[in-house]
Design a protein around this motif. Sequence first.
Motif, PDB file in Angstrom:
ATOM      1  N   LEU A 153       0.873  -1.180   0.000  1.00  0.00           N
ATOM      2  CA  LEU A 153       0.000   0.000   0.000  1.00  0.00           C
ATOM      3  C   LEU A 153       0.907   1.225   0.000  1.00  0.00           C
ATOM      4  N   TYR A 154       0.747   2.063  -1.011  1.00  0.00           N
ATOM      5  CA  TYR A 154       1.625   3.232  -1.177  1.00  0.00           C
ATOM      6  C   TYR A 154       0.768   4.495  -1.080  1.00  0.00           C
ATOM      7  N   ALA A 155       1.062   5.343  -0.099  1.00  0.00           N
ATOM      8  CA  ALA A 155       0.322   6.600   0.085  1.00  0.00           C
ATOM      9  C   ALA A 155       1.272   7.769  -0.146  1.00  0.00           C
ATOM     10  N   HIS A 156       0.805   8.756  -0.892  1.00  0.00           N
ATOM     11  CA  HIS A 156       1.660   9.928  -1.097  1.00  0.00           C
ATOM     12  C   HIS A 156       0.848  11.204  -0.886  1.00  0.00           C
ATOM     13  N   ASP A 163       5.028  -8.920  10.817  1.00  0.00           N
ATOM     14  CA  ASP A 163       3.799  -9.065  10.031  1.00  0.00           C
ATOM     15  C   ASP A 163       3.578  -7.883   9.098  1.00  0.00           C
ATOM     16  N   MET A 164       4.023  -6.704   9.510  1.00  0.00           N
ATOM     17  CA  MET A 164       3.800  -5.516   8.688  1.00  0.00           C
ATOM     18  C   MET A 164       4.972  -4.553   8.842  1.00  0.00           C
ATOM     19  N   LEU A 165       5.516  -4.123   7.723  1.00  0.00           N
ATOM     20  CA  LEU A 165       6.566  -3.117   7.714  1.00  0.00           C
ATOM     21  C   LEU A 165       5.986  -1.820   7.156  1.00  0.00           C
ATOM     22  N   ILE A 166       6.144  -0.735   7.916  1.00  0.00           N
ATOM     23  CA  ILE A 166       5.636   0.572   7.506  1.00  0.00           C
ATOM     24  C   ILE A 166       6.825   1.518   7.392  1.00  0.00           C
ATOM     25  N   ILE A 167       7.051   2.044   6.202  1.00  0.00           N
ATOM     26  CA  ILE A 167       8.173   2.946   5.948  1.00  0.00           C
ATOM     27  C   ILE A 167       7.631   4.321   5.573  1.00  0.00           C
ATOM     28  N   ASP A 168       8.024   5.339   6.316  1.00  0.00           N
ATOM     29  CA  ASP A 168       7.574   6.708   6.061  1.00  0.00           C
ATOM     30  C   ASP A 168       8.694   7.502   5.375  1.00  0.00           C
ATOM     31  N   ASP A 169       8.300   8.475   4.549  1.00  0.00           N
ATOM     32  CA  ASP A 169       9.246   9.365   3.859  1.00  0.00           C
ATOM     33  C   ASP A 169      10.273   8.577   3.055  1.00  0.00           C
ATOM     34  N   VAL A 170       9.787   7.631   2.253  1.00  0.00           N
ATOM     35  CA  VAL A 170      10.690   6.764   1.505  1.00  0.00           C
ATOM     36  C   VAL A 170      11.496   7.532   0.462  1.00  0.00           C
ATOM     37  N   GLN A 171      11.085   8.756   0.156  1.00  0.00           N
ATOM     38  CA  GLN A 171      11.839   9.555  -0.817  1.00  0.00           C
ATOM     39  C   GLN A 171      13.241   9.879  -0.325  1.00  0.00           C
ATOM     40  N   PHE A 172      13.475   9.736   0.987  1.00  0.00           N
ATOM     41  CA  PHE A 172      14.794  10.037   1.542  1.00  0.00           C
ATOM     42  C   PHE A 172      15.720   8.820   1.558  1.00  0.00           C
ATOM     43  N   ARG A 202       3.518 -11.036   3.782  1.00  0.00           N
ATOM     44  CA  ARG A 202       3.505 -10.019   4.834  1.00  0.00           C
ATOM     45  C   ARG A 202       3.153  -8.664   4.217  1.00  0.00           C
ATOM     46  N   GLN A 203       2.526  -7.812   5.013  1.00  0.00           N
ATOM     47  CA  GLN A 203       2.063  -6.511   4.512  1.00  0.00           C
ATOM     48  C   GLN A 203       3.191  -5.479   4.535  1.00  0.00           C
ATOM     49  N   VAL A 204       3.257  -4.682   3.462  1.00  0.00           N
ATOM     50  CA  VAL A 204       4.193  -3.562   3.384  1.00  0.00           C
ATOM     51  C   VAL A 204       3.392  -2.302   3.095  1.00  0.00           C
ATOM     52  N   VAL A 205       3.652  -1.247   3.859  1.00  0.00           N
ATOM     53  CA  VAL A 205       2.989   0.043   3.659  1.00  0.00           C
ATOM     54  C   VAL A 205       4.080   1.103   3.538  1.00  0.00           C
ATOM     55  N   VAL A 206       3.969   1.951   2.539  1.00  0.00           N
ATOM     56  CA  VAL A 206       5.000   2.947   2.256  1.00  0.00           C
ATOM     57  C   VAL A 206       4.332   4.294   2.042  1.00  0.00           C
ATOM     58  N   ALA A 207       5.006   5.362   2.469  1.00  0.00           N
ATOM     59  CA  ALA A 207       4.495   6.714   2.229  1.00  0.00           C
ATOM     60  C   ALA A 207       5.627   7.596   1.729  1.00  0.00           C
TER      61      ALA A 207
END
Length: 500
Positions: free
Chosen positions: A197-200, A257-266, A288-293
């Motif tokens: 899931l990718y949120a921007h 179970d879930m990896l959440i990465i914020d500000d992946v542009q950096f 496993r769930q991956v969430v990125v913003a």
Amino acid sequence: MSDRESSNDGISAEDQKRWERVRERLRAELGDAVYNSWFTRLELERLASETAHLTVPTKFLKSWVQSHYATRIKARVSGEFKGVERVIIDVRSSARKARARDSGSEKDSEATPILNVAEKTPAPFDAGMDSLNAAAPRRAPRTPGMRGESDSVMGSPLDRRLSFSTFLVGPSNQLAYAAACRVAEARPGETPMFNPLYAHAAVGLGKTHLLQALAHATNDNRRRAVYLTAERFMSGFVSSLNNQTSLAFKERLRAIDMLIIDDVQFLQGKSIQQEFCHTLNALIDAGRQVVVAADRPPSDLETLDERVLSRFKGGLCVDIGPLDESLRVKILQARIAAAQETQPGFHVPPDVISYVARTILTNGRDLEGAVNRLLAHVTLNGAPLTVETAETAIRDLVRTQEPRRVKIDDIQKLVASHYNISRADILSSRRTANVVRPRQIAMYLSKQLTLRSLPEIGRRFGGRDHTTVLHAVRKIEELVAKDKGLAEVIELLRRILSEQ
């Protein structure tokens, strides 16, 4: 506290009863929600030299309690323990190591702190950072072969206030909110529906709030979620390399179970991006769930590895758009209600709220800043709020409309259209005069109107070298200086791009 600890630390049964009364007083004064968030793991370690030594399990929790509740805690402790003049709060592991050194006992330094067994937050994921999630319970036992606590890795701290219940929903973020809720509701072992899931969103529109809310909800759902900023991921990876524990770092990261990465542009560095890509693939392939913003869609992350971008594009990409006026009103009302908890006399008339919502169009942080300025006006000047006084109070937050962020794709399309060629011609290897000059103009405008580097611009123009872009920029600069007609054309194109 265990009997053994009480005996070793000199905490008598009567002192323990006094400490329990202190805890009950704090619960009664602060309420169950605040107490359960910050005080359930606050323990009385020992009493010595008119000083009460308290401990908590994490540095983050220590910092938060000291910053917000130190005075209140000291007052309650002094009220129950006669003669106690000072209260010291330390991190549990550090305090016990110090006592172990003093006593010459290494065994005590390895003791695991006693925790409130009623806590339901899952055991945290270790990840080489100093700050810990304030909601996380005790750290898991060390893995054999690890070098020590400096090598353990932990997710970035979570703010308890950033939950789904406090996330305000409007047309601009409804899809992102619904997708995050669906991801959070998944049962353990269930195949993710949207992965990744990718949120921007631009700054201050709520993507970090949404990600942290997702982490809280997932942990409450008895699954292990780890929230990391890109900077935390990079520092954890580099730390594991320096300490020769990179294998443990990878294994622990891929066991959640879930990896959440914020500000992946950096996310920077070839080796770090490669490791992130391997981790991404391993988690997704394992279900496993991956969430990125990020602050932009995947197609605009020109510095990231193509394999990473391909994975992002293969999931669900949701945009959190600008706040509409009704959502800005909701945010203002929520911030005002929060301020009224500490300042009951703070009142903002509806016409002032409406004025601020119409005037500040940028993001939620500026709206929060506006409420702070209105609060300062009321408390410091003592005058009632009107639209006129509000206009003065928030003057520094009222910005002229920010210039549109120009994209290289837009430049290429506009230049191609102006010169009656296709965008594919500009990106091609053709070197005919009717293509070379427009290509050079597009490169020149890309350098002038975007923040992209020469190598990045070259990659966007068919994979050309940065020296080609530099030659084009210098060539157009020379021609503009002596060709008035070309200068007018480029100025026209620049104006169109800036005003679109």
